[in-house]
Design a protein around this motif. Structure first.
Motif, PDB file in Angstrom:
ATOM      1  N   PHE A   1       0.839  -1.201   0.000  1.00 19.24           N
ATOM      2  CA  PHE A   1       0.000   0.000   0.000  1.00 19.24           C
ATOM      3  C   PHE A   1       0.874   1.251   0.000  1.00 19.24           C
ATOM      4  O   PHE A   1       0.617   2.207  -0.723  1.00 19.24           O
ATOM      5  CB  PHE A   1      -0.901   0.032   1.239  1.00 19.24           C
ATOM      6  CG  PHE A   1      -1.922  -1.067   1.303  1.00 19.24           C
ATOM      7  CD1 PHE A   1      -2.603  -1.488   0.170  1.00 19.24           C
ATOM      8  CD2 PHE A   1      -2.222  -1.681   2.515  1.00 19.24           C
ATOM      9  CE1 PHE A   1      -3.558  -2.492   0.234  1.00 19.24           C
ATOM     10  CE2 PHE A   1      -3.168  -2.676   2.591  1.00 19.24           C
ATOM     11  CZ  PHE A   1      -3.842  -3.088   1.458  1.00 19.24           C
ATOM     12  N   GLU A   2       1.914   1.236   0.832  1.00 19.94           N
ATOM     13  CA  GLU A   2       2.770   2.422   0.961  1.00 19.94           C
ATOM     14  C   GLU A   2       3.446   2.765  -0.358  1.00 19.94           C
ATOM     15  O   GLU A   2       3.643   3.937  -0.676  1.00 19.94           O
ATOM     16  CB  GLU A   2       3.816   2.207   2.051  1.00 19.94           C
ATOM     17  CG  GLU A   2       4.660   3.447   2.304  1.00 19.94           C
ATOM     18  CD  GLU A   2       5.499   3.356   3.567  1.00 19.94           C
ATOM     19  OE1 GLU A   2       6.054   4.389   3.982  1.00 19.94           O
ATOM     20  OE2 GLU A   2       5.597   2.249   4.142  1.00 19.94           O
ATOM     21  N   ASP A   3       3.792   1.751  -1.146  1.00 21.11           N
ATOM     22  CA  ASP A   3       4.445   2.004  -2.430  1.00 21.11           C
ATOM     23  C   ASP A   3       3.547   2.816  -3.355  1.00 21.11           C
ATOM     24  O   ASP A   3       4.013   3.700  -4.079  1.00 21.11           O
ATOM     25  CB  ASP A   3       4.804   0.683  -3.116  1.00 21.11           C
ATOM     26  CG  ASP A   3       5.868  -0.102  -2.362  1.00 21.11           C
ATOM     27  OD1 ASP A   3       6.603   0.515  -1.567  1.00 21.11           O
ATOM     28  OD2 ASP A   3       5.957  -1.330  -2.567  1.00 21.11           O
ATOM     29  N   VAL A   4       2.249   2.517  -3.343  1.00 19.91           N
ATOM     30  CA  VAL A   4       1.301   3.237  -4.202  1.00 19.91           C
ATOM     31  C   VAL A   4       1.194   4.695  -3.760  1.00 19.91           C
ATOM     32  O   VAL A   4       1.301   5.625  -4.571  1.00 19.91           O
ATOM     33  CB  VAL A   4      -0.097   2.586  -4.160  1.00 19.91           C
ATOM     34  CG1 VAL A   4      -1.046   3.317  -5.101  1.00 19.91           C
ATOM     35  CG2 VAL A   4      -0.026   1.111  -4.518  1.00 19.91           C
ATOM     36  N   VAL A   5       0.968   4.892  -2.458  1.00 19.92           N
ATOM     37  CA  VAL A   5       0.775   6.248  -1.937  1.00 19.92           C
ATOM     38  C   VAL A   5       2.038   7.083  -2.126  1.00 19.92           C
ATOM     39  O   VAL A   5       1.981   8.254  -2.525  1.00 19.92           O
ATOM     40  CB  VAL A   5       0.366   6.191  -0.448  1.00 19.92           C
ATOM     41  CG1 VAL A   5       0.094   7.597   0.086  1.00 19.92           C
ATOM     42  CG2 VAL A   5      -0.877   5.321  -0.262  1.00 19.92           C
ATOM     43  N   LYS A   6       3.186   6.468  -1.882  1.00 20.84           N
ATOM     44  CA  LYS A   6       4.455   7.181  -2.043  1.00 20.84           C
ATOM     45  C   LYS A   6       4.698   7.555  -3.506  1.00 20.84           C
ATOM     46  O   LYS A   6       5.198   8.648  -3.804  1.00 20.84           O
ATOM     47  CB  LYS A   6       5.594   6.310  -1.524  1.00 20.84           C
ATOM     48  CG  LYS A   6       6.929   7.021  -1.397  1.00 20.84           C
ATOM     49  CD  LYS A   6       7.970   6.105  -0.765  1.00 20.84           C
ATOM     50  CE  LYS A   6       9.313   6.813  -0.631  1.00 20.84           C
ATOM     51  NZ  LYS A   6      10.344   5.908  -0.048  1.00 20.84           N
ATOM     52  N   ALA A   7       4.321   6.667  -4.424  1.00 23.56           N
ATOM     53  CA  ALA A   7       4.502   6.952  -5.864  1.00 23.56           C
ATOM     54  C   ALA A   7       3.669   8.151  -6.294  1.00 23.56           C
ATOM     55  O   ALA A   7       4.097   8.956  -7.127  1.00 23.56           O
ATOM     56  CB  ALA A   7       4.128   5.721  -6.685  1.00 23.56           C
ATOM     57  N   VAL A   8       2.469   8.303  -5.729  1.00 29.66           N
ATOM     58  CA  VAL A   8       1.632   9.473  -6.014  1.00 29.66           C
ATOM     59  C   VAL A   8       2.288  10.725  -5.449  1.00 29.66           C
ATOM     60  O   VAL A   8       2.423  11.751  -6.143  1.00 29.66           O
ATOM     61  CB  VAL A   8       0.217   9.292  -5.424  1.00 29.66           C
ATOM     62  CG1 VAL A   8      -0.574  10.593  -5.523  1.00 29.66           C
ATOM     63  CG2 VAL A   8      -0.529   8.171  -6.143  1.00 29.66           C
ATOM     64  N   GLN A   9       2.714  10.645  -4.209  1.00 32.37           N
ATOM     65  CA  GLN A   9       3.295  11.812  -3.537  1.00 32.37           C
ATOM     66  C   GLN A   9       4.575  12.283  -4.229  1.00 32.37           C
ATOM     67  O   GLN A   9       4.843  13.486  -4.328  1.00 32.37           O
ATOM     68  CB  GLN A   9       3.576  11.463  -2.068  1.00 32.37           C
ATOM     69  CG  GLN A   9       3.975  12.654  -1.204  1.00 32.37           C
ATOM     70  CD  GLN A   9       5.475  12.733  -0.994  1.00 32.37           C
ATOM     71  OE1 GLN A   9       6.218  11.806  -1.306  1.00 32.37           O
ATOM     72  NE2 GLN A   9       5.930  13.867  -0.488  1.00 32.37           N
ATOM     73  N   GLU A  10       5.358  11.348  -4.754  1.00 31.42           N
ATOM     74  CA  GLU A  10       6.631  11.700  -5.390  1.00 31.42           C
ATOM     75  C   GLU A  10       6.488  12.004  -6.874  1.00 31.42           C
ATOM     76  O   GLU A  10       7.467  12.335  -7.541  1.00 31.42           O
ATOM     77  CB  GLU A  10       7.641  10.561  -5.171  1.00 31.42           C
ATOM     78  CG  GLU A  10       8.045  10.411  -3.708  1.00 31.42           C
ATOM     79  CD  GLU A  10       9.102   9.342  -3.482  1.00 31.42           C
ATOM     80  OE1 GLU A  10       9.352   8.542  -4.420  1.00 31.42           O
ATOM     81  OE2 GLU A  10       9.677   9.315  -2.375  1.00 31.42           O
ATOM     82  N   GLY A  11       5.258  11.887  -7.419  1.00 30.00           N
ATOM     83  CA  GLY A  11       5.021  12.238  -8.809  1.00 30.00           C
ATOM     84  C   GLY A  11       5.380  11.162  -9.809  1.00 30.00           C
ATOM     85  O   GLY A  11       5.427  11.413 -11.018  1.00 30.00           O
ATOM     86  N   ASP A  12       5.633   9.941  -9.338  1.00 30.10           N
ATOM     87  CA  ASP A  12       5.952   8.836 -10.251  1.00 30.10           C
ATOM     88  C   ASP A  12       4.724   8.371 -11.024  1.00 30.10           C
ATOM     89  O   ASP A  12       4.844   7.837 -12.126  1.00 30.10           O
ATOM     90  CB  ASP A  12       6.551   7.660  -9.484  1.00 30.10           C
ATOM     91  CG  ASP A  12       7.893   8.011  -8.850  1.00 30.10           C
ATOM     92  OD1 ASP A  12       8.605   8.868  -9.415  1.00 30.10           O
ATOM     93  OD2 ASP A  12       8.223   7.441  -7.794  1.00 30.10           O
ATOM     94  N   ILE A  13       3.546   8.528 -10.430  1.00 27.31           N
ATOM     95  CA  ILE A  13       2.278   8.235 -11.106  1.00 27.31           C
ATOM     96  C   ILE A  13       1.318   9.387 -10.855  1.00 27.31           C
ATOM     97  O   ILE A  13       1.463  10.136  -9.891  1.00 27.31           O
ATOM     98  CB  ILE A  13       1.649   6.900 -10.631  1.00 27.31           C
ATOM     99  CG1 ILE A  13       1.432   6.901  -9.112  1.00 27.31           C
ATOM    100  CG2 ILE A  13       2.500   5.712 -11.057  1.00 27.31           C
ATOM    101  CD1 ILE A  13       0.734   5.650  -8.588  1.00 27.31           C
ATOM    102  N   ASP A  14       0.326   9.527 -11.746  1.00 26.82           N
ATOM    103  CA  ASP A  14      -0.659  10.599 -11.595  1.00 26.82           C
ATOM    104  C   ASP A  14      -1.734  10.239 -10.573  1.00 26.82           C
ATOM    105  O   ASP A  14      -2.197  11.100  -9.823  1.00 26.82           O
ATOM    106  CB  ASP A  14      -1.318  10.889 -12.953  1.00 26.82           C
ATOM    107  CG  ASP A  14      -0.317  11.347 -13.997  1.00 26.82           C
ATOM    108  OD1 ASP A  14       0.510  12.227 -13.679  1.00 26.82           O
ATOM    109  OD2 ASP A  14      -0.354  10.823 -15.133  1.00 26.82           O
ATOM    110  N   TYR A  15      -2.137   8.967 -10.581  1.00 26.62           N
ATOM    111  CA  TYR A  15      -3.185   8.508  -9.676  1.00 26.62           C
ATOM    112  C   TYR A  15      -2.860   7.115  -9.160  1.00 26.62           C
ATOM    113  O   TYR A  15      -2.259   6.297  -9.864  1.00 26.62           O
ATOM    114  CB  TYR A  15      -4.539   8.452 -10.384  1.00 26.62           C
ATOM    115  CG  TYR A  15      -5.024   9.783 -10.905  1.00 26.62           C
ATOM    116  CD1 TYR A  15      -5.544  10.748 -10.048  1.00 26.62           C
ATOM    117  CD2 TYR A  15      -4.949  10.076 -12.262  1.00 26.62           C
ATOM    118  CE1 TYR A  15      -5.974  11.975 -10.525  1.00 26.62           C
ATOM    119  CE2 TYR A  15      -5.382  11.305 -12.755  1.00 26.62           C
ATOM    120  CZ  TYR A  15      -5.888  12.247 -11.876  1.00 26.62           C
ATOM    121  OH  TYR A  15      -6.311  13.460 -12.358  1.00 26.62           O
TER     122      TYR A  15
END
Length: 278
Positions: free
Chosen positions: A39-53
């Motif tokens: 779960f943390e990987d998804v949320v962190k990817a959003v916060q760091e701009g690696d994914i849009d959603y």
């Protein structure tokens, strides 16, 4: 329809229920998909701009809220921009040619085991092994190629990983749904937004939460979910994650929330987005 290719990510793997929620949310949109084991990987990817959603599960109708996700959204400062609801229909999947009597080891996310408890109570001689997600459990069984192994997962996962359904609909609740949050780096309020998610904390004194929640009643706003989470370093004090029907652009709703904020020691709106019906 926008020609922009969206970078979207979800928890689990292709064929998971989260994957189905992602397909529902971004149907007919050009997208580049990423899959994450935590779960943390998804949320962190959003916060760091690696994914849009990102798409993460937040609540199951049988087993309740997924509290870790509430904590992560708040910790990383993400916003809730949408929700999807997916009916959960667990099946026992195995290799083609395998039979139920061949099985002695089953992989699943712990939620999958919990939602199929009566079925597994009839097979107490089996070893139940918690795994990252239902879809990755199916993937593991397919990759291991052992007839004694099975996974709890969806028919979509069976199709994608070339597995057979050994026992269908093994869940105990025929009205079993999971709600998913669509998260982004900042709030997006669409014209049809009718649901608000917020986080509050109140004074650590008798009746504080009662008086705060009364604002929703007197403001005519229907609260649909309340989840408490402990505050780090402050024993027996809590954040309250609340879902309530309303629109931030509605003057009466805005007034109610202003009054609520004045009574809180912490107040943050995570999103105002279109609700999804089961």
């Amino acid at each position: 329809m926008s020609d922009k290719v969206l970078r979207v990510g979800c928890y689990g793997a292709k064929g998971s229920y989260t994957y189905e929620a992602m397909e529902q949310q971004f149907e007919n949109r050009k997208r580049e998909e990423s899959y994450f084991p935590l779960f943390e990987d998804v949320v962190k990817a959003v916060q760091e701009g690696d994914i849009d959603y990102g798409v993460v599960p937040i609540e199951n109708s049988s087993t309740g809220g997924i509290t870790e996700v509430y904590d992560l959204i708040q910790r990383y400062g993400c916003a809730v921009v949408g929700e999807q609801i997916v009916k959960i229909e667990h099946n026992l999947l195995g290799l083609p040619g395998a039979k139920l009597e061949d099985i002695d080891t089953v992989f699943s996310h712990p939620q999958g085991f919990a939602q199929c408890r009566p079925f597994f109570n009839k097979h107490r001689d089996w070893t139940l092994k918690p795994y990252f997600s239902t879809s990755r459990s199916a993937e593991k069984v397919a990759q291991d190629g052992k007839k004694n192994q099975a996974a709890v997962a969806s028919r979509t996962a069976a199709r994608l990983y070339g597995l057979s359904v050994l026992a269908e609909n093994i869940f105990f609740n025929s009205s079993n749904y999971t709600r998913f949050f669509i998260i982004g780096p900042k709030m997006e309020i669409k014209p049809n937004a009718d649901k608000i998610t917020l986080v509050i904390s109140v004074r650590h004194e008798p009746g504080a939460l009662y008086h705060v929640l009364g604002y929703f009643f007197y403001g005519g706003m229907n609260m649909t979910h309340l989840e408490s989470r402990p505050m780090e370093g402050r024993p027996f004090e809590y954040f309250f994650h609340i879902d309530v029907m309303g629109k931030l652009e509605d003057p009466s709703n805005a007034q109610t929330l202003r009054g609520l904020k004045s009574m809180c020691t912490y107040f943050k709106i995570l999103g105002n987005y279109p609700s999804c019906k089961a």
